[in-house]
Design a protein around this motif. Structure first.
Motif, PDB file in Angstrom:
ATOM      1  N   UNK A 136      39.054  59.191  34.641  1.00  0.00           N
ATOM      2  CA  UNK A 136      40.063  59.031  35.502  1.00  0.00           C
ATOM      3  C   UNK A 136      39.600  58.424  37.002  1.00  0.00           C
ATOM      4  N   UNK A 137      38.596  58.528  37.339  1.00  0.00           N
ATOM      5  CA  UNK A 137      38.038  57.843  38.549  1.00  0.00           C
ATOM      6  C   UNK A 137      37.782  56.346  38.346  1.00  0.00           C
ATOM      7  N   UNK A 138      37.020  56.171  37.203  1.00  0.00           N
ATOM      8  CA  UNK A 138      36.886  55.005  36.606  1.00  0.00           C
ATOM      9  C   UNK A 138      38.052  53.967  36.322  1.00  0.00           C
ATOM     10  N   UNK A 139      38.920  54.599  36.083  1.00  0.00           N
ATOM     11  CA  UNK A 139      40.123  53.994  35.515  1.00  0.00           C
ATOM     12  C   UNK A 139      40.876  53.387  36.661  1.00  0.00           C
ATOM     13  N   UNK A 140      40.914  54.335  38.059  1.00  0.00           N
ATOM     14  CA  UNK A 140      41.446  53.773  39.122  1.00  0.00           C
ATOM     15  C   UNK A 140      40.679  52.738  40.130  1.00  0.00           C
ATOM     16  N   UNK A 141      39.358  52.687  39.772  1.00  0.00           N
ATOM     17  CA  UNK A 141      38.609  51.792  40.517  1.00  0.00           C
ATOM     18  C   UNK A 141      38.543  50.430  39.541  1.00  0.00           C
ATOM     19  N   UNK A 142      38.528  50.514  38.155  1.00  0.00           N
ATOM     20  CA  UNK A 142      38.813  49.312  37.230  1.00  0.00           C
ATOM     21  C   UNK A 142      40.306  48.775  37.695  1.00  0.00           C
ATOM     22  N   UNK A 143      41.272  49.710  37.798  1.00  0.00           N
ATOM     23  CA  UNK A 143      42.351  49.032  38.294  1.00  0.00           C
ATOM     24  C   UNK A 143      42.545  48.291  39.572  1.00  0.00           C
ATOM     25  N   UNK A 144      42.001  48.946  40.644  1.00  0.00           N
ATOM     26  CA  UNK A 144      41.804  48.304  41.754  1.00  0.00           C
ATOM     27  C   UNK A 144      40.896  46.764  41.980  1.00  0.00           C
ATOM     28  N   UNK A 145      39.945  46.874  40.923  1.00  0.00           N
ATOM     29  CA  UNK A 145      39.130  45.708  41.020  1.00  0.00           C
ATOM     30  C   UNK A 145      39.564  44.423  39.805  1.00  0.00           C
ATOM     31  N   UNK A 146      40.791  44.614  39.459  1.00  0.00           N
ATOM     32  CA  UNK A 146      41.329  43.698  38.440  1.00  0.00           C
ATOM     33  C   UNK A 146      41.304  42.228  38.824  1.00  0.00           C
ATOM     34  N   UNK A 147      41.943  41.981  40.117  1.00  0.00           N
ATOM     35  CA  UNK A 147      41.905  40.759  40.668  1.00  0.00           C
ATOM     36  C   UNK A 147      40.558  39.875  40.714  1.00  0.00           C
ATOM     37  N   UNK A 148      39.735  40.878  40.924  1.00  0.00           N
ATOM     38  CA  UNK A 148      38.307  40.495  41.106  1.00  0.00           C
ATOM     39  C   UNK A 148      37.457  39.995  39.971  1.00  0.00           C
ATOM     40  N   UNK A 149      37.606  40.767  38.938  1.00  0.00           N
ATOM     41  CA  UNK A 149      37.167  40.369  37.572  1.00  0.00           C
ATOM     42  C   UNK A 149      37.793  39.275  37.236  1.00  0.00           C
ATOM     43  N   UNK A 150      39.236  39.196  37.251  1.00  0.00           N
ATOM     44  CA  UNK A 150      39.906  37.898  36.703  1.00  0.00           C
ATOM     45  C   UNK A 150      39.482  36.737  37.481  1.00  0.00           C
ATOM     46  N   UNK A 151      39.010  36.861  38.825  1.00  0.00           N
ATOM     47  CA  UNK A 151      38.746  35.411  39.459  1.00  0.00           C
ATOM     48  C   UNK A 151      37.405  35.334  39.033  1.00  0.00           C
ATOM     49  N   UNK A 152      36.458  36.206  38.758  1.00  0.00           N
ATOM     50  CA  UNK A 152      35.122  35.810  38.428  1.00  0.00           C
ATOM     51  C   UNK A 152      35.162  35.086  37.037  1.00  0.00           C
ATOM     52  N   UNK A 153      36.019  35.676  36.127  1.00  0.00           N
ATOM     53  CA  UNK A 153      36.101  35.076  34.746  1.00  0.00           C
ATOM     54  C   UNK A 153      36.481  33.920  34.708  1.00  0.00           C
ATOM     55  N   UNK A 154      37.657  33.512  35.518  1.00  0.00           N
ATOM     56  CA  UNK A 154      38.266  32.187  35.518  1.00  0.00           C
ATOM     57  C   UNK A 154      37.222  30.952  36.119  1.00  0.00           C
ATOM     58  N   UNK A 155      36.590  31.514  37.374  1.00  0.00           N
ATOM     59  CA  UNK A 155      35.980  30.923  38.023  1.00  0.00           C
ATOM     60  C   UNK A 155      34.546  30.304  37.511  1.00  0.00           C
TER      61      UNK A 155
END
Length: 215
Positions: A136-155
């Protein structure tokens, strides 16, 4: 002139709700739909009746993207000339835009967060992923960092091995399905099983024609 500007502004606002970088054909479809719905706007002497509208709309969208960049729109910033190779620094080169079904293609950072704060959360994830009963803690942290992850993938378009090193928590069934839903708004497992049900009869017929153990 004011009426034309108002029409173009309204069209641009609606278009960017779906795509910030529409294709040439898509812009033409909008211009064609405009004069079809409002014949009084058809251009006299034009072969199609909407050629001028198409050109004006493309310029309007370009201006609209400049405004979005000033407001900090991540998708536009990633496609800015400052993020392109020096020898290929043209607006049309390597434009990054959503593929089919990518609804949340390049989301903005959560309110109050920045690349630096989200990077710290990612570093904490590397430690928390090793703990037991911590889903549950991991899920909350992954949800919060979604935008950071997406911009990393795209950039950066990182290799899978490098991406797995940076985001090991993503490579489990629970988080993969959650990430898929965040990007597409579709449940991966439900979609997979519904498609499997639709093709199950054909798969059974194919398997039945095979001999030996496989049949």
């Amino acid at each position: 002139m004011r009426l034309k500007t108002a029409i173009l502004d309204s069209l641009a606002e609606e278009i960017v709700k779906y795509k910030v970088y529409p294709s040439d054909n898509e812009v033409e479809e909008v211009a064609e739909a405009l004069v079809s719905s409002h014949p009084c706007l058809k251009e006299p002497g034009s072969a199609t009746g909407y050629g001028g509208w198409k050109v004006s709309l493309k310029y309007k969208l370009a201006n609209y993207r400049r405004k979005l960049k000033r407001l900090g729109c991540p998708e536009v910033e990633l496609n800015s000339l400052t993020n392109k190779p020096v020898d290929k620094c043209t607006p049309a080169y390597g434009v990054k835009k959503p593929r089919r079904a990518e609804v949340n293609y390049c989301p903005t950072y959560p309110s109050g967060e920045s690349a630096e704060t989200l990077e710290k959360i990612r570093e904490n994830l590397l430690l928390d992923v090793r703990k037991r009963n911590n889903e549950d803690t991991l899920a909350a942290m992954m949800e919060k960092t979604f935008a950071h992850r997406r911009q990393e993938v795209i950039r950066d378009a990182p290799l899978i091995a490098d991406y797995k090193t940076r985001w090991p928590a993503l490579f489990c069934v629970r988080e993969l399905t959650a990430e898929f839903k965040r990007i597409t708004t579709v449940s991966l497992l439900s979609k997979f099983f519904s498609e499997l049900d639709a093709h199950s009869s054909k798969l059974m017929r194919v398997s039945g024609k095979k001999g030996g153990v496989q049949g």
